[in-house]
Design a protein around this motif. Structure first.
Motif, PDB file in Angstrom:
ATOM      1  N   THR A   1       0.850  -1.111   0.091  1.00 41.70           N
ATOM      2  CA  THR A   1      -0.060  -0.098  -0.021  1.00 41.70           C
ATOM      3  C   THR A   1       0.918   1.222   0.125  1.00 41.70           C
ATOM      4  O   THR A   1       0.589   2.227  -0.617  1.00 41.70           O
ATOM      5  N   GLN A   2       1.938   1.121   0.787  1.00 50.62           N
ATOM      6  CA  GLN A   2       2.878   2.274   0.957  1.00 50.62           C
ATOM      7  C   GLN A   2       3.712   2.600  -0.159  1.00 50.62           C
ATOM      8  O   GLN A   2       4.334   3.711  -0.675  1.00 50.62           O
ATOM      9  N   HIS A   3       4.088   1.398  -0.518  1.00 51.86           N
ATOM     10  CA  HIS A   3       5.132   1.398  -1.730  1.00 51.86           C
ATOM     11  C   HIS A   3       4.704   0.459  -2.962  1.00 51.86           C
ATOM     12  O   HIS A   3       5.310  -0.626  -2.915  1.00 51.86           O
ATOM     13  N   PRO A   4       3.886   0.867  -3.582  1.00 59.38           N
ATOM     14  CA  PRO A   4       3.407  -0.106  -4.686  1.00 59.38           C
ATOM     15  C   PRO A   4       4.611  -0.646  -5.449  1.00 59.38           C
ATOM     16  O   PRO A   4       5.508   0.215  -5.738  1.00 59.38           O
ATOM     17  N   ASP A   5       4.392  -1.914  -6.017  1.00 57.79           N
ATOM     18  CA  ASP A   5       5.244  -2.584  -6.956  1.00 57.79           C
ATOM     19  C   ASP A   5       6.778  -2.593  -6.310  1.00 57.79           C
ATOM     20  O   ASP A   5       7.676  -2.249  -7.070  1.00 57.79           O
ATOM     21  N   SER A   6       6.754  -2.660  -4.983  1.00 57.66           N
ATOM     22  CA  SER A   6       8.340  -2.775  -4.444  1.00 57.66           C
ATOM     23  C   SER A   6       8.639  -4.378  -4.156  1.00 57.66           C
ATOM     24  O   SER A   6       9.616  -4.959  -4.414  1.00 57.66           O
ATOM     25  N   ILE A   7       7.403  -5.271  -3.474  1.00 53.82           N
ATOM     26  CA  ILE A   7       7.714  -6.508  -3.233  1.00 53.82           C
ATOM     27  C   ILE A   7       6.430  -7.211  -3.406  1.00 53.82           C
ATOM     28  O   ILE A   7       5.278  -6.693  -3.147  1.00 53.82           O
ATOM     29  N   MET A   8       6.405  -8.225  -4.100  1.00 54.70           N
ATOM     30  CA  MET A   8       5.310  -9.125  -4.199  1.00 54.70           C
ATOM     31  C   MET A   8       5.668 -10.414  -3.408  1.00 54.70           C
ATOM     32  O   MET A   8       6.707 -11.026  -3.758  1.00 54.70           O
ATOM     33  N   GLY A   9       4.880 -10.632  -2.430  1.00 58.38           N
ATOM     34  CA  GLY A   9       5.425 -11.851  -1.657  1.00 58.38           C
ATOM     35  C   GLY A   9       4.214 -12.834  -1.224  1.00 58.38           C
ATOM     36  O   GLY A   9       2.965 -12.575  -1.104  1.00 58.38           O
ATOM     37  N   LYS A  10       4.732 -14.121  -0.889  1.00 55.84           N
ATOM     38  CA  LYS A  10       3.770 -14.949  -0.232  1.00 55.84           C
ATOM     39  C   LYS A  10       4.466 -15.661   1.005  1.00 55.84           C
ATOM     40  O   LYS A  10       5.815 -15.734   0.965  1.00 55.84           O
TER      41      LYS A  10
END
Length: 277
Positions: free
Chosen positions: A231-240
């Motif tokens: 939310t705060q830094h879009p497209d910085s980390i995609m995680g599971k």
């Protein structure tokens, strides 16, 4: 309890009266080696047992660390579980009394095997089996540490702080062996707006009653933090995030992940999970 000074005796090899994890009096060392430890009373053996028992012309040196013996209360609680890859306050028993060995990998020194192989270790020292595994994990941690690209490390800093904050509580960390992480790309510096894809595995001890629940709670915390980062830094980390028991986390998994070292998560339970090694 495991007596760490049990002599090694293998046919055709050196018969040593010390092994990895032994303490040796400096005054018992060969005179030329004594001069390397002025003002020190003991050294701590860190060479592998197979290297210690190998013939001296094949393995001429024995690796040791300087050691300081601490009384209960003098130890640094932040160093007991190997949080620092450089220093550790290792729990031991000396003459049946709880003590700690202050060790630093920066003090590693070599002594001659040929002239020291008949030395007898101080048999008053005892290290529990769990302590032996902790020692070996700490010795290897200096060379097994994860290395993230700087841009990823910056993006993970908030998550790392969240994990560390939660797991300062022994109750909340009980039974959790370690966190493992898979990163794509693993070494490339990415520009802003290009996300890293991360996969985190929380491994817990199946024999500890609260471990599964603690792992699940940590998973929820990590997922919530990842949502906040997105939310705060879009497209910085995609995680599971997933949780695995020590019986489920396989050797194949270990080849795909690296250990994300939060040493104060490790060795909290009654046993030490095999995946840590």
């Amino acid at each position: 309890m495991t007596c760490i000074v049990e002599p090694q005796c293998e046919c055709g090899r050196v018969i040593a009266k010390f092994k990895q994890g032994s303490i040796i009096k400096v005054s018992d060392l060969y005179i030329d080696d004594q001069s390397k430890f002025e003002g020190e009373n003991h050294v701590f053996v860190i060479s592998h047992d197979c290297d210690i028992t190998a013939e001296w012309d094949k393995e001429p040196d024995i690796e040791v660390l300087k050691v300081q013996i601490l009384n209960e209360g003098e130890q640094d609680s932040n160093l007991i579980y190997g949080k620092s890859p450089r220093e550790i306050d290792l729990p031991v028993s000396i003459n049946g009394i709880q003590k700690y060995l202050k060790l630093s990998q920066l003090t590693k020194t070599k002594i001659s095997k040929q002239y020291n192989q008949n030395i007898i270790a101080d048999d008053s020292l005892m290290i529990e089996d769990k302590g032996v595994l902790l020692l070996r994990s700490w010795l290897s941690s200096r060379y097994k540490r994860h290395s993230f690209p700087e841009s990823l490390a910056d993006r993970l800093s908030k998550l790392q702080g969240k994990i560390e904050q939660r797991c300062k509580s022994q109750t909340k960390a009980k039974g959790i062996i370690a966190l493992f992480i898979n990163v794509d790309p693993s070494e490339e510096e990415l520009e802003e707006g290009i996300p890293y894809d991360i996969d985190i595995a929380i491994v817990y001890e199946s024999d500890i009653e609260a471990a599964s629940a603690n792992a699940q709670a940590l998973k929820l915390d990590i997922e919530k933090c990842l949502e906040q980062i997105e939310t705060q830094h879009p497209d910085s980390i995609m995680g599971k995030v997933s949780i695995r028991s020590d019986s489920e986390f396989t050797f194949k998994d270990m080849r795909s992940y690296v250990e994300w070292r939060f040493e104060h998560l490790s060795f909290r339970g009654e046993t030490v999970g095999a995946t840590v090694e």
